[in-house]
Design a protein around this motif. Structure first.
Motif: not given
Length: 133
Positions: A8, A10, A14-20, A32
């Protein structure tokens, strides 16, 4: 059994869309779409294709560094380019500058828009760690 290593940047997206940003599964690393986000996750260089491309490749280098691999191990890339006809020459120039003599397979797609207002390029990659660095 394959091991999985997730990377990540960080950034909030990444957390908003849920991806690495990247996942290593065995000998392959799937990256990605990289774009012109700075270290805080802010989008930079709206509508400036060259600056966005440079930032995108700089973010790609962070992924490569994390995994201890090089550009020579990138086997494929997909570039998403807004206004491809206008940005085709800059795409080619930036790609040659980034890869030098290495030539991964490449797909370039012209798209009408990307996630952020003023975003004009995004690039995803696949890396094979078995290739020479």
């Amino acid at each position: 059994m394959a091991t999985i290593d997730v990377f990540h940047h960080d950034v909030p997206a990444e957390s908003d869309f849920g991806y690495a940003q990247a996942i290593r599964s065995g000998e392959l690393i799937h990256v990605s779409g990289q774009l012109a986000l700075d270290g805080t996750g802010e989008f930079r260089h709206a509508d400036d294709f060259t600056a966005q491309l440079e930032q995108t490749y700089a973010n790609t280098d962070k992924v490569l560094d994390h995994y201890g691999v090089t550009r020579n191990q990138i086997v494929s890339q997909v570039l998403y380019v807004v206004d491809l006809r206008r940005n085709a020459a800059a795409t080619a120039k930036g790609n040659r500058a980034y890869f030098g003599d290495h030539h991964p397979v490449s797909t370039v797609l012209g798209v009408t828009e990307l996630t952020f207002p003023g975003q004009v390029v995004e690039i995803s990659f696949v890396i094979d760690t078995r290739l020479p660095a």
